[in-house]
Scaffold this motif. Sequence first.
Motif, PDB file in Angstrom:
ATOM      1  N   ARG A  11       0.856  -1.185   0.000  1.00 38.63           N
ATOM      2  CA  ARG A  11       0.000   0.000   0.000  1.00 38.63           C
ATOM      3  C   ARG A  11       0.887   1.228   0.000  1.00 38.63           C
ATOM      4  NH1 ARG A  11      -5.405  -0.379   1.605  1.00 38.63           N
ATOM      5  NH2 ARG A  11      -6.092  -2.495   2.054  1.00 38.63           N
ATOM      6  N   HIS A  22      -3.600   3.859  -0.391  1.00 43.19           N
ATOM      7  CA  HIS A  22      -4.224   3.061  -1.431  1.00 43.19           C
ATOM      8  C   HIS A  22      -3.396   1.804  -1.724  1.00 43.19           C
ATOM      9  CE1 HIS A  22      -6.723   6.632  -2.574  1.00 43.19           C
ATOM     10  NE2 HIS A  22      -7.590   5.662  -2.752  1.00 43.19           N
ATOM     11  N   ARG A  25      -1.834  -1.411  -3.991  1.00 38.43           N
ATOM     12  CA  ARG A  25      -1.280  -1.574  -5.328  1.00 38.43           C
ATOM     13  C   ARG A  25      -2.363  -2.091  -6.275  1.00 38.43           C
ATOM     14  NH1 ARG A  25       4.025  -3.309  -6.088  1.00 38.43           N
ATOM     15  NH2 ARG A  25       3.985  -4.134  -3.961  1.00 38.43           N
ATOM     16  N   SER A  26      -2.376  -1.598  -7.505  1.00 31.44           N
ATOM     17  CA  SER A  26      -3.321  -2.067  -8.525  1.00 31.44           C
ATOM     18  C   SER A  26      -2.695  -1.860  -9.893  1.00 31.44           C
ATOM     19  CB  SER A  26      -4.644  -1.301  -8.425  1.00 31.44           C
ATOM     20  OG  SER A  26      -4.459   0.068  -8.769  1.00 31.44           O
ATOM     21  N   GLN A  27      -3.418  -2.297 -10.932  1.00 28.14           N
ATOM     22  CA  GLN A  27      -2.915  -2.110 -12.289  1.00 28.14           C
ATOM     23  C   GLN A  27      -2.800  -0.636 -12.628  1.00 28.14           C
ATOM     24  OE1 GLN A  27      -1.815  -4.338 -14.436  1.00 28.14           O
ATOM     25  NE2 GLN A  27      -2.218  -6.098 -13.110  1.00 28.14           N
ATOM     26  N   GLU A  28      -3.743   0.173 -12.104  1.00 27.11           N
ATOM     27  CA  GLU A  28      -3.741   1.602 -12.401  1.00 27.11           C
ATOM     28  C   GLU A  28      -2.825   2.379 -11.454  1.00 27.11           C
ATOM     29  OE1 GLU A  28      -6.520  -0.134 -11.743  1.00 27.11           O
ATOM     30  OE2 GLU A  28      -7.129  -0.473 -13.827  1.00 27.11           O
ATOM     31  N   ARG A  29      -2.588   1.819 -10.271  1.00 29.56           N
ATOM     32  CA  ARG A  29      -1.814   2.542  -9.262  1.00 29.56           C
ATOM     33  C   ARG A  29      -0.554   1.734  -8.948  1.00 29.56           C
ATOM     34  NH1 ARG A  29      -3.363   6.517  -5.449  1.00 29.56           N
ATOM     35  NH2 ARG A  29      -5.489   6.266  -6.168  1.00 29.56           N
ATOM     36  N   CYS A  66       2.895   5.638  -4.302  1.00 38.12           N
ATOM     37  CA  CYS A  66       2.168   5.328  -5.535  1.00 38.12           C
ATOM     38  C   CYS A  66       2.445   6.393  -6.598  1.00 38.12           C
ATOM     39  CB  CYS A  66       0.672   5.229  -5.257  1.00 38.12           C
ATOM     40  SG  CYS A  66      -0.141   6.805  -4.896  1.00 38.12           S
TER      41      CYS A  66
END
Length: 297
Positions: free
Chosen positions: A255, A261, A263-267, A278
């Motif tokens: 995070r 936030h 971790r994600s594909q967008e972030r 991020c």
Amino acid sequence: MSPEPTVDQLIQAAHAHAASDDPLDLLDAVLALTRDVSSRSDLAVDQIMKQARDAGYSWTVIGERLGVSRQAARQRYNDRVAHTPATLGPVRGREVQAGLAAALDAAEADQLAEAGTEHILLGLLTDGVAAATLEQLGVSREKIRDAGHRLFGRPTDPAHTGRPVFSAEARAALAAAERLAAERTPGCVPVTVTTPQLLAVVATNPGSRARRVLNDLGVDVADIKRLLHCYINVPRIPFGRRSRRGRPGKKQPGRCSFCGHPRSQERRLVAGPDVWICSECVAVCGEILARPADAET
């Protein structure tokens, strides 16, 4: 540094805090005010004295600065330093202080005895992240002033002169901003109240005068939350603990250590030693670092 209050300002403050205009009630109020100033001065000296001792300065050196002997300095401050906390609680940043001074100026211009949260909202347009956020949403000093006069009226025959004080609602908002700062500041750094935290408090309280002004101006508070999210959503825990949540031995997704936030594909996240940042927070940092150095406060 703020100038020392004048006699007239202390008397005006006593009238504002006294239970009545009876001279004995006024005496109680002014004594309480002066005791509070004296107490805070002593706490400030004790904390700086503790910093000097922690930095390795001897009582001999400190005594020389005070103009007393080593023994006198030690006898006076040794026990006080030993019981002085590392910090005295949240400190208001310079941009917050400038905004609060502007809020009092606005109330004084209307010859009001008290400055409310609508004046704090106006003062937040002085400088900083809160000012940029409000300007982005089309809010200006003139609009706030006009909406405040429209909603709350203006005294037709103002009797108050001199420096106003903050209303009970405004003082409660400042206390709430300090609590928010303590909750959302990482444990490894000093707690400082910032303009985003103060704006978040006054804007999201449904019953506050500041919120009523924003509603009157057609400002969606959800937009304020969205624009301020990255600046205030940092829980006060040591860096790296988020990654160790869950069952022992199970690796958790990283995070952002700044906005929280995941971790994600967008972030995408950039990792450090038990710290992540991020892509959105990197962009915000880039904007801050791109500013001229002399523009920083």
